[in-house]
Design an enzyme around this catalytic site. Structure first.
Site, short mmCIF file in Angstrom:
data_model
loop_
_atom_site.label_atom_id
_atom_site.label_comp_id
_atom_site.label_asym_id
_atom_site.label_seq_id
_atom_site.Cartn_x
_atom_site.Cartn_y
_atom_site.Cartn_z
N ILE A 27 0.93 -1.24 -0.07
CA ILE A 27 0.00 0.01 0.06
C ILE A 27 0.74 1.29 0.12
O ILE A 27 0.53 2.32 -0.54
CB ILE A 27 -1.00 -0.11 1.38
CG1 ILE A 27 -1.79 -1.15 1.24
CG2 ILE A 27 -1.65 1.26 1.33
CD1 ILE A 27 -2.73 -1.59 2.54
N SER A 67 -6.13 -0.24 11.22
CA SER A 67 -6.57 -1.55 10.33
C SER A 67 -8.00 -1.49 11.24
O SER A 67 -8.01 -1.23 12.35
CB SER A 67 -5.75 -2.79 10.63
OG SER A 67 -6.67 -3.88 10.57
N TYR A 114 -1.50 -8.05 16.70
CA TYR A 114 -1.57 -7.12 15.71
C TYR A 114 -2.63 -6.13 16.07
O TYR A 114 -2.61 -4.87 15.78
CB TYR A 114 -1.82 -7.87 14.51
CG TYR A 114 -2.02 -6.96 13.33
CD1 TYR A 114 -1.25 -6.28 12.69
CD2 TYR A 114 -3.15 -6.89 12.59
CE1 TYR A 114 -1.23 -5.31 11.61
CE2 TYR A 114 -3.44 -6.25 11.63
CZ TYR A 114 -2.61 -5.33 10.96
OH TYR A 114 -2.74 -4.36 10.09
N1 LIG Z 1 -2.85 -5.52 3.46
C1 LIG Z 1 -3.86 -5.52 4.46
O1 LIG Z 1 -4.82 -6.19 4.43
C2 LIG Z 1 -3.83 -4.53 5.42
C3 LIG Z 1 -5.06 -4.19 6.12
C4 LIG Z 1 -5.24 -3.32 7.30
C5 LIG Z 1 -4.04 -2.49 7.61
N2 LIG Z 1 -2.79 -2.63 6.89
C6 LIG Z 1 -1.58 -2.09 7.04
O2 LIG Z 1 -1.14 -1.43 6.07
C7 LIG Z 1 0.29 -1.10 6.25
C8 LIG Z 1 0.92 -1.38 4.98
O3 LIG Z 1 0.98 -2.88 4.80
P1 LIG Z 1 1.20 -3.70 3.47
O4 LIG Z 1 -0.34 -4.32 3.35
O5 LIG Z 1 1.45 -2.63 2.31
O6 LIG Z 1 2.06 -4.64 3.87
P2 LIG Z 1 3.62 -4.84 3.04
O7 LIG Z 1 3.68 -4.73 1.71
O8 LIG Z 1 4.04 -5.91 4.01
O9 LIG Z 1 4.33 -3.62 3.57
C9 LIG Z 1 4.71 -3.37 4.75
C10 LIG Z 1 5.89 -2.36 4.86
O10 LIG Z 1 6.30 -2.15 6.29
C11 LIG Z 1 7.66 -2.42 6.33
N3 LIG Z 1 8.00 -2.77 7.53
C12 LIG Z 1 7.77 -3.90 8.27
N4 LIG Z 1 8.70 -4.08 9.53
C13 LIG Z 1 9.43 -2.78 9.34
C14 LIG Z 1 10.48 -2.49 10.54
N5 LIG Z 1 10.65 -2.93 11.33
N6 LIG Z 1 10.96 -1.04 9.92
C15 LIG Z 1 10.85 -0.37 8.76
N7 LIG Z 1 9.76 -0.91 7.96
C16 LIG Z 1 9.30 -2.03 8.34
C17 LIG Z 1 7.99 -3.54 5.27
O11 LIG Z 1 9.37 -3.22 4.93
P3 LIG Z 1 10.46 -4.50 4.36
O12 LIG Z 1 9.91 -4.59 2.96
O13 LIG Z 1 11.86 -4.08 4.60
O14 LIG Z 1 9.69 -5.69 5.14
C18 LIG Z 1 7.02 -3.17 4.19
O15 LIG Z 1 7.57 -1.99 3.55
C19 LIG Z 1 0.72 -1.62 7.41
O16 LIG Z 1 0.68 -0.90 8.55
C20 LIG Z 1 -0.30 -2.82 7.58
O17 LIG Z 1 -0.62 -3.30 9.12
C21 LIG Z 1 -2.74 -3.75 5.72
#
Ligand SMILES: NC(=O)c1ccc[n+]([C@@H]2O[C@H](COP(=O)([O-])OP(=O)(O)OC[C@H]3O[C@@H](n4cnc5c(N)ncnc54)[C@H](OP(=O)(O)O)[C@@H]3O)[C@@H](O)[C@H]2O)c1
Length: 321
Positions: free
Chosen positions: A13, A140, A181
């Site tokens: 995202i 979330s 989470y």
């Molecule tokens: N996808 C869903 O269904 C969903 C639903 C509700 C909320 N969200 C929230 O949306 C946000 C984005 O998630 P996404 O779905 O895009 O997932 P994603 O593709 O896994 O992206 C998560 C990002 O967080 C980074 N990250 C994780 N641990 C980290 C750390 N210790 N330090 C710095 N960066 C870190 C990851 O970096 P690396 O590449 O280095 O691991 C990645 O760039 C998150 O906060 C998630 O909780 C997602």
């Protein structure tokens, strides 16, 4: 020209938001712990949109790394490498499946990454934020135990920073990954609201907004799950089922564009203290969980978090004291 700092802007995202922002000629600071991937994405965004993109090394699970990133950010702003800081997207994070594992500071990893790292980053970066700047916290719908998503993932527990940071230690029963989470995302909404209250009390022009991107299973979010679970979750049939049972559903492009709009669009210039949800192609302000409005709990969460991240009295931005 405006500049937005986005944590995790190189994937999922966050990447979709970075592309939407670059498409509006907004410069970016991509903050994260994967330098190769960030460098690659920065090059692509520069080439495609002609914007300035800078990478900032940041591991949110390490307080030392957050502090080093804040110093680097200050230097980049001071030298003109980054022209201004107009918005911060606290987007990175996720659920960390498996056994409880401690961060380098000894705190439970989900809470350390999703909550403590972003809390400290915002505190240290706030003095550099432009007038009318914005902070958007990605939460979330799982944070709400009365929602379908909250019921599926695991109902939140008390948003007690000390207990959450120490989860699994001292022989105490560890919370499930789902509860770790969902509770981290409840705390995220409470930080956004508490920051808004403190900014308003101080007469600041800065906004603090909470955002639920909806369920987007095709990102890296489910990376800790077995492959078949990831595949089924991202299938059209499962998305249909999720929508039917009342889950909040979206896709990376719409959620990224929604995040970009909350960060920069004039339409969201006056929405501080609100919770926005991207659901089925619509972005709207909705009510968050009942508990998220508890001001007494939020003030305690804030104060306990300050101690956990080791924020010195003179580091706390004057307007938030
Ligand atoms: N996808 C869903 O269904 C969903 C639903 C509700 C909320 N969200 C929230 O949306 C946000 C984005 O998630 P996404 O779905 O895009 O997932 P994603 O593709 O896994 O992206 C998560 C990002 O967080 C980074 N990250 C994780 N641990 C980290 C750390 N210790 N330090 C710095 N960066 C870190 C990851 O970096 P690396 O590449 O280095 O691991 C990645 O760039 C998150 O906060 C998630 O909780 C997602």
């Amino acid at each position: 020209m405006s500049t937005v700092l986005i944590t995790g802007g190189h994937s999922g995202i966050g990447l979709a938001a970075a592309q939407a922002l670059a498409g509006k000629k907004i410069d970016l600071v991509l903050a994260g712990r994967s330098p190769d991937r960030m460098g690659q994405v920065a090059g692509e965004l520069r080439a495609e949109y002609g914007v300035g993109v800078t990478s900032l090394a940041l591991d949110l699970s390490s307080l030392a790394s957050v502090r080093a990133a804040a110093v680097r950010l200050r230097d980049m702003l001071g030298s003109g490498e980054v022209a201004s800081l107009d918005a911060i997207a606290c987007n990175a994070g996720g659920r960390f499946d498996g056994e409880v594992s401690p961060s380098s500071d000894g705190y439970e990893r989900t809470f350390a990454t999703n909550c403590l790292g972003h809390f400290l980053l915002v505190q240290l970066a706030l003095p550099y934020l432009s007038e009318h700047g914005r902070v958007v916290y990605t939460s979330s719908s799982t944070h709400d135990p009365d929602s379908t998503d909250g019921r599926l993932v695991g109902a939140v527990v008390e948003p007690d920073a000390v207990a959450l940071a120490g989860n699994g230690k001292g022989g105490l029963q560890a919370l499930s990954a789902g509860k770790r989470y969902s509770t981290s995302k409840l705390c995220t909404v409470m930080y956004a609201y508490e920051l808004d209250r403190r900014l308003r009390t101080a007469g600041s022009s800065i906004s603090s907004i909470a955002f639920d991107p909806g369920s987007v299973p095709e990102t890296g979010f489910l990376r800790g799950m077995p492959k078949p679970v990831r595949w089924i979750s991202a299938s059209a049939a499962m998305k249909w089922v999720m929508k039917r049972i009342g889950a909040v559903t979206s896709d990376a492009e719409f959620s990224g564009a929604s995040l970009a709009a909350l960060l920069t669009s004039p339409d969201y210039a006056d929405v501080s203290g609100k919770y926005f949800q991207a659901n089925d192609g619509k972005l709207s302000a909705v009510r968050s969980a009942q508990l998220s409005y508890d001001e007494r709990r939020a003030a305690k969460l804030w104060d306990d978090t300050k101690h956990l991240v080791g924020l010195a009295a003179d580091e706390e931005p004057i307007l938030l004291r």
